[in-house]
Enzyme design. Structure first.
Site, mmCIF file in Angstrom:
data_model
loop_
_atom_site.group_PDB
_atom_site.id
_atom_site.type_symbol
_atom_site.label_atom_id
_atom_site.label_comp_id
_atom_site.label_asym_id
_atom_site.label_seq_id
_atom_site.Cartn_x
_atom_site.Cartn_y
_atom_site.Cartn_z
ATOM 1 N N TYR A 45 -13.376 11.689 -1.716
ATOM 2 C CA TYR A 45 -13.603 11.564 -0.265
ATOM 3 C C TYR A 45 -14.873 12.279 0.164
ATOM 4 C CZ TYR A 45 -8.793 10.318 -0.840
ATOM 5 O OH TYR A 45 -7.651 9.748 -1.282
ATOM 6 N N TYR B 15 0.840 -1.210 0.000
ATOM 7 C CA TYR B 15 0.000 0.000 0.000
ATOM 8 C C TYR B 15 0.878 1.264 0.000
ATOM 9 C CZ TYR B 15 -2.910 3.778 1.656
ATOM 10 O OH TYR B 15 -3.510 5.010 1.776
#
Ligand code: DON
Length: 343
Positions: free
Chosen positions: A257, A205
């Site tokens: 977001y 990640y």
């Protein structure tokens, strides 16, 4: 590429230099160049080195025309933009149902680094927030961490048409300071949402976030999705056609977001932002947009990038739900050289 293809791309690049659309982009660049709202990310020292004046806009059309203005070759870290594309690879590796059993597709309305899981299912909310992105990275197949990273880099190459490197200092800083992401990973492990390869997956990640790209790459990533998963310049397929709609749907609902609703309302394009200052935005069936400006708003989205996409959406009727203009053909406008006032 065939000779015909070579000629086609030569013709495209001539159009790209002389087209009034390029002049339009230059005006847009000038309009927002002096906008100094926002701040560069500084949660790790490497990102704080970004210069506020860096600014690039690139548009790649479905037929492979490239329009660039400003700092389109400047490299920066892809950060969260990677999440959308890694989601696509996880879908290819495991299929829709399995991936959805590990990560939901609901917007959170919360910050990208919120430590929150769906109370009923213990799944992270979506692949675009950190928790969901870590669960998605966990699904990437490969013998070991090196193989898994190699697969990610090969995937990005299929989308952009060029090799990508990792910014190692950014990766090491993300790894050294990413306690919040580590906490999310352990919480998800507790609920059986991710495997035991916690450290390997966290490294993956952090590495995916540290991949170096430029504004042109971001436009190419988006144009490939806009073109049904095939890079419009190289002709290479980057993602199984079946999963393009999965990726761009989640980009539309969750890609910006807790600003995703506002973005959908004002811009109406599936998009993904990253704290490196990039935005990649898809106009399905038409084109991809890549912007780079490291000045971020409070929600972690590039201030100038938002403005540029908003103007492009309004000026060319590119909002996904702009029914009135949906029949108009942008390609014709670009190729035909009609004036902006014709739109
Ligand atoms: O996980 C993190 O905190 C970063 N490496 C990625 C964050 C990011 O890009 C969020 N986006 N706006």
């Amino acid at each position: 590429m065939s000779n015909f293809g070579d000629l086609q791309s030569l013709a495209s690049s001539i159009t790209a230099v002389t087209s009034p659309f390029r002049n339009y982009l230059t005006d847009l660049y000038e309009k927002y160049r002096k906008l100094n709202d926002g701040a560069v990310a500084d949660y790790i020292p490497e990102l704080a080195l970004a210069k506020p004046e860096w600014f690039g806009i690139c548009v790649v059309t479905k037929d492979g025309q490239v329009f660039e203005v400003g700092d389109c070759d400047k490299l920066f870290t892809i950060q969260s933009i990677s999440k959308a594309f890694v989601f696509g690879l996880a879908l290819e590796d495991h299929g829709r149902e399995y991936v959805n059993s590990k990560v939901s597709v609901e917007p959170t309305g919360e910050a990208f680094n919120a430590i929150v899981l769906d109370e009923a299912t213990n799944r992270p909310y979506n692949p675009m927030v950190n928790a969901g992105a870590i669960a998605t990275a966990d699904l990437i197949e490969g013998e070991n961490g090196t193989e898994r990273l190699k697969r990610l880099l090969e995937m990005f190459k299929r989308y952009t048409g060029r090799e990508h490197d990792i910014n190692v200092p950014v990766f090491l800083s993300e790894k050294a300071t990413g306690f919040r992401n580590r906490a999310m990973a352990y919480l998800m492990r507790n609920f059986g949402m991710i495997s035991d390869k916690i450290d390997e997956t966290l490294d993956l990640y952090f590495q995916q976030c540290s991949i170096l790209v430029n504004a042109k790459d971001l436009a190419m990533l988006a144009a490939t999705l806009a073109n049904g998963g095939v890079n419009p310049v190289t002709g290479e397929r980057a993602i199984d056609e079946r999963y393009v709609q999965d990726v761009i749907s989640v980009m539309l609902t969750c890609g910006m977001y807790d600003a995703s609703g506002e973005w959908c309302y004002r811009v109406g394009m599936p998009a993904k932002s990253g704290v490196g200052g990039g935005i990649t935005a898809v106009v399905p069936g038409k084109l991809g947009i890549g912007t780079f400006s490291p000045l971020l708003d409070a929600k972690g989205n590039s201030v100038r990038g938002i403005k540029v996409c908003q103007d492009l959406s309004q000026d060319f009727g590119l909002h996904l739900f702009n029914v009135a203009k949906s029949e108009r053909d942008l390609q014709q406008w670009i190729a035909g050289g009609n004036g902006i006032n014709d739109w």
